[in-house]
Structures are given as structure tokens and as C-alpha cells.
Design a protein around this motif. Structure first.
Motif, short mmCIF file in Angstrom:
data_model
loop_
_atom_site.label_atom_id
_atom_site.label_comp_id
_atom_site.label_asym_id
_atom_site.label_seq_id
_atom_site.Cartn_x
_atom_site.Cartn_y
_atom_site.Cartn_z
N ALA A 1 0.84 -1.21 0.00
CA ALA A 1 0.00 0.00 0.00
C ALA A 1 0.87 1.26 0.00
O ALA A 1 0.62 2.20 -0.75
CB ALA A 1 -0.93 0.00 1.21
N GLU A 2 1.91 1.25 0.80
CA GLU A 2 2.81 2.41 0.85
C GLU A 2 3.56 2.57 -0.48
O GLU A 2 3.68 3.67 -1.01
CB GLU A 2 3.80 2.28 2.00
CG GLU A 2 4.70 3.49 2.14
CD GLU A 2 5.62 3.42 3.34
OE1 GLU A 2 6.55 4.24 3.38
OE2 GLU A 2 5.43 2.56 4.21
N GLU A 3 4.05 1.46 -1.02
CA GLU A 3 4.78 1.50 -2.31
C GLU A 3 3.92 2.10 -3.42
O GLU A 3 4.41 2.87 -4.25
CB GLU A 3 5.19 0.08 -2.71
CG GLU A 3 5.80 -0.03 -4.09
CD GLU A 3 5.95 -1.48 -4.56
OE1 GLU A 3 6.00 -1.68 -5.78
OE2 GLU A 3 6.00 -2.40 -3.72
N LEU A 4 2.64 1.77 -3.43
CA LEU A 4 1.73 2.22 -4.48
C LEU A 4 1.09 3.57 -4.18
O LEU A 4 0.36 4.10 -5.02
CB LEU A 4 0.64 1.17 -4.72
CG LEU A 4 1.14 -0.21 -5.13
CD1 LEU A 4 -0.02 -1.16 -5.31
CD2 LEU A 4 2.00 -0.14 -6.38
N GLY A 5 1.33 4.11 -2.99
CA GLY A 5 0.75 5.40 -2.63
C GLY A 5 -0.73 5.32 -2.28
O GLY A 5 -1.47 6.28 -2.46
N ALA A 6 -1.15 4.16 -1.78
CA ALA A 6 -2.56 3.94 -1.49
C ALA A 6 -2.98 4.62 -0.18
O ALA A 6 -2.21 4.68 0.76
CB ALA A 6 -2.84 2.44 -1.37
N ASP A 7 -4.22 5.10 -0.17
CA ASP A 7 -4.79 5.59 1.07
C ASP A 7 -5.45 4.41 1.80
O ASP A 7 -5.27 3.25 1.40
CB ASP A 7 -5.77 6.74 0.81
CG ASP A 7 -6.99 6.36 -0.02
OD1 ASP A 7 -7.27 5.15 -0.21
OD2 ASP A 7 -7.69 7.27 -0.48
N ASP A 8 -6.20 4.67 2.85
CA ASP A 8 -6.81 3.59 3.64
C ASP A 8 -7.82 2.77 2.84
O ASP A 8 -8.15 1.65 3.23
CB ASP A 8 -7.49 4.16 4.88
CG ASP A 8 -6.49 4.62 5.93
OD1 ASP A 8 -5.28 4.33 5.80
OD2 ASP A 8 -6.92 5.29 6.89
N TYR A 9 -8.32 3.30 1.75
CA TYR A 9 -9.28 2.58 0.92
C TYR A 9 -8.60 1.85 -0.24
O TYR A 9 -9.27 1.27 -1.10
CB TYR A 9 -10.33 3.55 0.36
CG TYR A 9 -11.13 4.22 1.44
CD1 TYR A 9 -12.11 3.54 2.14
CD2 TYR A 9 -10.88 5.55 1.78
CE1 TYR A 9 -12.83 4.15 3.15
CE2 TYR A 9 -11.59 6.17 2.78
CZ TYR A 9 -12.57 5.47 3.47
OH TYR A 9 -13.28 6.09 4.46
N GLY A 10 -7.26 1.92 -0.31
CA GLY A 10 -6.54 1.30 -1.41
C GLY A 10 -6.59 2.12 -2.68
O GLY A 10 -6.34 1.62 -3.77
N MET A 11 -6.90 3.39 -2.54
CA MET A 11 -7.10 4.29 -3.68
C MET A 11 -6.02 5.37 -3.68
O MET A 11 -5.29 5.54 -2.71
CB MET A 11 -8.48 4.95 -3.59
CG MET A 11 -9.63 3.99 -3.41
SD MET A 11 -10.11 3.17 -4.90
CE MET A 11 -11.17 4.41 -5.60
N ARG A 12 -5.94 6.09 -4.78
CA ARG A 12 -5.03 7.23 -4.90
C ARG A 12 -5.52 8.15 -6.02
O ARG A 12 -6.38 7.78 -6.79
CB ARG A 12 -3.61 6.76 -5.17
CG ARG A 12 -3.46 5.98 -6.46
CD ARG A 12 -2.06 5.71 -6.89
NE ARG A 12 -1.43 6.97 -7.20
CZ ARG A 12 -0.14 7.23 -7.03
NH1 ARG A 12 0.65 6.30 -6.60
NH2 ARG A 12 0.36 8.39 -7.35
N SER A 13 -4.90 9.31 -6.12
CA SER A 13 -5.27 10.28 -7.14
C SER A 13 -4.39 10.14 -8.38
O SER A 13 -3.20 9.85 -8.27
CB SER A 13 -5.13 11.70 -6.60
OG SER A 13 -6.07 11.91 -5.57
#
Length: 156
Positions: free
Chosen positions: A33-45
Motif C-alpha cells: 500500500a505504501e509503495e503504491l501510494g494507497a490511502d486507507d481505501y486502497g485508492m489514490r489520485s
């Protein structure tokens, strides 16, 4: 009898909900999740770019010139993918003015516009670009890695 039935249902519901929550949390990979830049919902902008037919598309009829522009277009796509800026790209074939799309791994619309300034088809007016903020799964960041493993022939 009803009084005994209600506590039994509540106990059963509590057991299933606790077991389900535990299974779901066991799947979470904090490092990924950190590597991909995910937020708590597994999402990102991201920035979504819609390519539309541009004002000069019909005017550029010379086949050699069009081939040159599109060779530069595909080279730009490859460069953006190699830099980790391009998450997804592809043509649209719905017979309308929409010609293709990008999903870009950049912070702002201005960042996306700066990347598109290098695309010869946009510079020449074959395409115009519309920029939209997009919130989607951070798992998209793995798409190019997976694609490289299944692509038999590269676009030239």
C-alpha cells in the motif's frame, strides 16, 4: 422460545462479523500500500486525460507526415511509461470524437499538461486533451509491470 432464539441469532451474527473482519484485515499489505501510494481505501489520485479529435486532424492528409506524428506519439507514450508517469493508455474506437485516453501518475493537471506538451499529435492539433482529476485503485500502478509480462509484440 422466542427469547432464546434472539440471543442465539445475535451471538451467531457477532461470530460471523468478527471472523469476516479478521479475514479481511489479514489480506492487507501495508508495505505494498505504501509503495503504491494507497490511502486507507486502497485508492489514490491520478490525472485522467481524454484525447479528442483536434482541429488539424482532417487537414493533415500527407501519410508520411501523419506517420511521423504518430511515431512521436507512441514514443512519448513509451517514455512516459518508462518514467513511471503513465499508468494506462489506449485508443477508443466508439466512432465519435473521443480518440484515446491516458491515466497519468502526476499530482496536478498542470503536471499532466506539461507532459502532453511533448506529444507531437497534440502539438500539431491532431488531438486535443481534456484533463480531469481521477480517484482510482492504487493497484493500477502495477499495470505496466504486468503488461510487460504479457506483451508479445510492442507498438512501434
Amino acid at each position: 422460545m422466542r427469547l432464546l432464539f434472539l440471543p442465539a441469532i445475535l451471538l451467531l451474527a457477532a461470530t460471523f462479523s468478527t471472523a469476516y473482519a479478521g479475514d479481511e484485515n489479514d489480506k492487507y499489505d501495508a508495505a505494498l500500500a505504501e509503495e503504491l501510494g494507497a490511502d486507507d481505501y486502497g485508492m489514490r489520485s491520478y490525472i485522467f486525460v481524454m484525447l479528442r479529435t483536434g482541429p488539424a486532424d482532417a487537414e493533415i492528409t500527407d501519410a508520411e507526415r501523419r506517420n511521423e506524428l504518430f511515431a512521436g506519439h507512441f514514443a512519448n507514450i513509451r517514455n512516459l511509461a518508462e518514467e513511471g508517469k503513465l499508468v494506462l493508455a489506449g485508443p477508443l474506437s466508439n466512432g465519435t470524437n473521443e480518440r484515446g485516453l491516458y491515466v497519468l501518475n502526476v499530482e496536478t493537471i498542470e503536471d499532466a499538461q506539461a507532459l502532453m506538451e511533448n506529444d507531437p499529435t497534440i502539438v500539431a492539433g491532431v488531438f486535443t486533451a481534456e484533463y480531469i482529476n481521477f480517484y482510482g485503485s492504487a493497484a493500477l500502478m502495477k499495470l505496466n509491470d504486468i503488461h510487460a509480462k504479457i506483451q508479445k509484440t510492442a507498438v512501434q
